[in-house]
Design a protein around this motif. Structure first.
Motif, short mmCIF file in Angstrom:
data_model
loop_
_atom_site.label_atom_id
_atom_site.label_comp_id
_atom_site.label_asym_id
_atom_site.label_seq_id
_atom_site.Cartn_x
_atom_site.Cartn_y
_atom_site.Cartn_z
N VAL A 126 0.78 -1.33 0.10
CA VAL A 126 -0.03 -0.12 0.12
C VAL A 126 0.76 1.05 0.40
CG1 VAL A 126 -2.10 1.02 1.24
CG2 VAL A 126 -1.93 -1.40 1.19
N THR A 127 1.50 2.12 -1.28
CA THR A 127 1.90 3.14 -1.33
C THR A 127 1.05 4.39 -1.26
OG1 THR A 127 1.77 3.17 -3.98
CG2 THR A 127 3.23 1.82 -3.10
N ASN A 128 1.47 5.24 -0.36
CA ASN A 128 1.41 6.47 -0.58
C ASN A 128 0.20 7.11 -1.68
OD1 ASN A 128 0.66 9.10 1.26
ND2 ASN A 128 2.43 9.79 -0.34
N GLY A 129 -1.29 7.86 -1.12
CA GLY A 129 -1.70 7.84 -2.45
C GLY A 129 -2.58 7.25 -2.91
N SER A 130 -1.82 5.60 -3.37
CA SER A 130 -2.53 4.71 -3.10
C SER A 130 -4.49 4.22 -3.18
CB SER A 130 -2.29 3.00 -2.91
OG SER A 130 -2.20 2.96 -2.09
N VAL A 131 -5.25 3.63 -3.82
CA VAL A 131 -6.61 3.15 -2.71
C VAL A 131 -6.68 1.77 -3.61
CG1 VAL A 131 -8.88 3.43 -3.06
CG2 VAL A 131 -6.94 5.27 -3.47
N PHE A 132 -7.88 1.22 -2.62
CA PHE A 132 -7.59 -0.36 -2.68
C PHE A 132 -9.38 -0.93 -2.34
CE2 PHE A 132 -3.63 -0.64 -2.30
CZ PHE A 132 -3.21 -1.87 -3.11
N HIS A 133 -9.93 -1.63 -2.49
CA HIS A 133 -10.99 -1.71 -2.45
C HIS A 133 -11.33 -2.94 -1.80
CE1 HIS A 133 -13.30 2.10 -4.16
NE2 HIS A 133 -11.84 1.89 -6.05
N VAL A 134 -12.46 -3.47 -0.48
CA VAL A 134 -11.80 -4.34 0.04
C VAL A 134 -12.99 -4.72 0.50
CG1 VAL A 134 -10.25 -4.73 2.65
CG2 VAL A 134 -9.54 -2.90 0.84
N MET A 135 -12.49 -6.70 0.64
CA MET A 135 -13.83 -6.78 1.01
C MET A 135 -13.33 -8.07 1.94
SD MET A 135 -16.61 -7.02 0.28
CE MET A 135 -17.38 -6.06 -1.32
N PRO A 136 -13.50 -8.41 2.96
CA PRO A 136 -13.04 -9.27 4.04
C PRO A 136 -13.09 -10.68 4.02
CG PRO A 136 -15.62 -9.41 4.47
CD PRO A 136 -15.09 -8.27 3.57
N GLU A 137 -11.82 -11.35 4.38
CA GLU A 137 -11.85 -13.12 4.63
C GLU A 137 -13.14 -13.43 4.14
OE1 GLU A 137 -7.52 -15.70 4.20
OE2 GLU A 137 -8.70 -14.80 6.19
N ALA A 140 -22.92 -6.01 0.67
CA ALA A 140 -23.32 -5.00 0.71
C ALA A 140 -22.92 -4.26 1.79
CB ALA A 140 -24.75 -4.60 0.90
N LYS A 141 -22.86 -4.72 2.87
CA LYS A 141 -23.11 -3.77 4.14
C LYS A 141 -21.28 -4.29 4.12
CE LYS A 141 -25.30 -4.58 8.33
NZ LYS A 141 -25.65 -5.81 9.16
N ALA A 142 -20.45 -4.83 3.86
CA ALA A 142 -18.16 -4.80 4.44
C ALA A 142 -18.36 -4.54 3.14
CB ALA A 142 -18.60 -6.45 4.56
N ALA A 143 -18.28 -3.77 2.05
CA ALA A 143 -17.49 -3.24 1.90
C ALA A 143 -16.99 -2.02 2.16
CB ALA A 143 -18.33 -2.74 0.21
N VAL A 144 -15.59 -1.71 1.97
CA VAL A 144 -14.70 -0.80 2.11
C VAL A 144 -13.22 -0.71 1.33
CG1 VAL A 144 -12.41 -1.02 3.95
CG2 VAL A 144 -14.89 -1.78 4.88
N ILE A 145 -12.97 0.86 1.91
CA ILE A 145 -12.13 1.56 1.17
C ILE A 145 -10.86 1.79 1.53
CG2 ILE A 145 -12.79 3.65 0.95
CD1 ILE A 145 -12.43 4.73 -1.44
N LEU A 146 -9.98 1.42 0.96
CA LEU A 146 -8.35 1.42 1.53
C LEU A 146 -7.33 2.07 1.32
CD1 LEU A 146 -6.66 -0.04 4.04
CD2 LEU A 146 -5.45 -0.76 2.18
N ILE A 147 -7.19 3.70 2.17
CA ILE A 147 -5.72 4.22 1.66
C ILE A 147 -5.17 5.05 2.14
CG2 ILE A 147 -6.21 7.20 1.07
CD1 ILE A 147 -9.56 6.72 0.38
#
Length: 372
Positions: free
Chosen positions: A235-246, A263-270
């Protein structure tokens, strides 16, 4: 020129009265149009063809029974819906040829509700085709306002049309239609009462990020849709990941509740500079500037996925609610009233990002029970 004709001052063509009747007045039209109109005969209405039910009382009663039977079958289909809603287990699935695995309850509910409304429609069509009056009626239109007598006549025509449906004369149709429509309204109320509430705050808080769904162990953050784990050093500076739990993988493997879980678990990682984060709690719940927030907008639940790196703003594309990452995703513009909930993350021994606990507050649209 005929003495009854006048001349159009604009074109110089002859004008003649379109009608001499007192109802229409003396409207002047070009003589050429009047002569052309005389070349065409009024086709009139075709001779009315009587149906069997018009002349044969037995045929009429038979048609009445057929219509009532269709309405009765609609009631039966609605009852199948109601029974299936409670009787078929929510986990029951079967393989549907050409489609794949499907929930048994969804298939039965869809088919029964579809047949219920279809049979009401077919019954109404058969009623109209066999028993309702099919006498052709035409009415000359005119430019002047209707008189009181004409309006009274129009009301009488409407009443006559209602009487021609034979609704009052055919109580079997009346009661069967009332029963079919009345029962058909129950599934709608059942869906509202049974499927949409009530729920508790704890149920709203619960998502598949809860470690209880993973044997009490922290849950790894996975790329969506690849479902591959994310290492902290990726995860570099400024990067964005669309995330789900395992834990979503279990739902995918079982083929049930996948959409509800996502629908409830969607997360954005920045990742941003830790010094840009102004709220201590947001820094503590992240890892060296890597923070994770729910993607579900707190306005009406759209997906927040637009990140502006220079301002550190997250934008909801539906209604332009804007959240400031440096202020723990506080709302700085738009109709949303609550910040996006933050997901606490850490790094495990293998270097992967994990969530040691679930969300501390309900995700999605605002609720009055929330603490802030």
């Amino acid at each position: 020129m005929n003495h009854n004709e006048t001349t159009d001052p604009g074109t110089g063509s002859a004008l003649v009265p379109a009608s001499d009747s007192s109802d229409h007045g003396h409207e002047l039209l070009p003589a050429s149009l009047v002569r052309d109109a005389d070349r065409f005969e009024n086709p009139g209405l075709p001779a009315h063809v009587h149906r069997q039910a018009d002349d044969d009382p037995k045929a009429a009663r038979r048609a009445e029974r057929q219509v009532a039977t269709l309405f009765g079958l609609s009631m039966l289909a609605t009852l199948v819906f109601l029974v299936s809603y409670f009787a078929i287990p929510d986990e029951s699935v079967f393989f549907f040829p050409g489609i794949g695995r499907a929930k048994t309850q969804n298939v039965v509910l869809g088919l029964s509700l579809g047949f219920a409304i279809f049979l009401i429609g077919i019954g109404a069509v058969h009623w109209a085709k066999t028993l309702m009056s099919d006498e052709e009626v035409s009415e000359e239109r005119h430019l002047q306002a209707s008189t009181d007598e004409q309006r009274a006549k129009a009301v009488a025509v409407v009443k006559e049309g209602v009487e021609s449906t034979q609704f009052a004369r055919r109580p079997l149709i009346k009661y069967s239609l009332g029963g079919a429509l009345g029962l058909f309204a129950l599934p709608l109320g059942l869906q509202v009462a049974g499927s949409l509430g009530p729920v508790t705050v704890e149920e709203l808080k619960h998502t598949i990020w809860d470690p209880k769904d993973n044997g009490g162990k922290p849950i790894r953050l996975m790329r969506d849709p690849e479902m591959t784990p994310i290492k902290f050093d990726e995860v570099t500076n400024g990067s964005v990941f669309h995330v789900m739990p395992e834990t979503l993988q279990k739902y995918i493997d079982e083929g049930k509740h996948v959409l509800e879980a996502k629908a409830k678990a969607a997360v954005i990682l920045i990742r941003l500079d830790p010094n840009d984060i102004k709220v201590q709690k947001a820094r503590d719940w992240g890892v060296d500037g890597v923070v994770a927030y729910s993607k579900i907008c707190t306005h009406v639940g759209c997906a927040v996925g637009l990140y502006e790196q220079q301002t550190h703003h997250l934008l909801c594309p539906c209604h332009q609610s804007t959240f400031d990452l440096t202020e723990d995703c506080a709302v700085i513009f738009g109709p949303a009233k609550r910040p996006l909930p933050q997901l606490k993350i850490t790094v495990d021994d293998a270097g992967y990002l994990v969530a040691p606990e679930g969300f501390a507050e309900p995700v999605g649209p605002s609720f009055w029970e929330r603490a802030r």
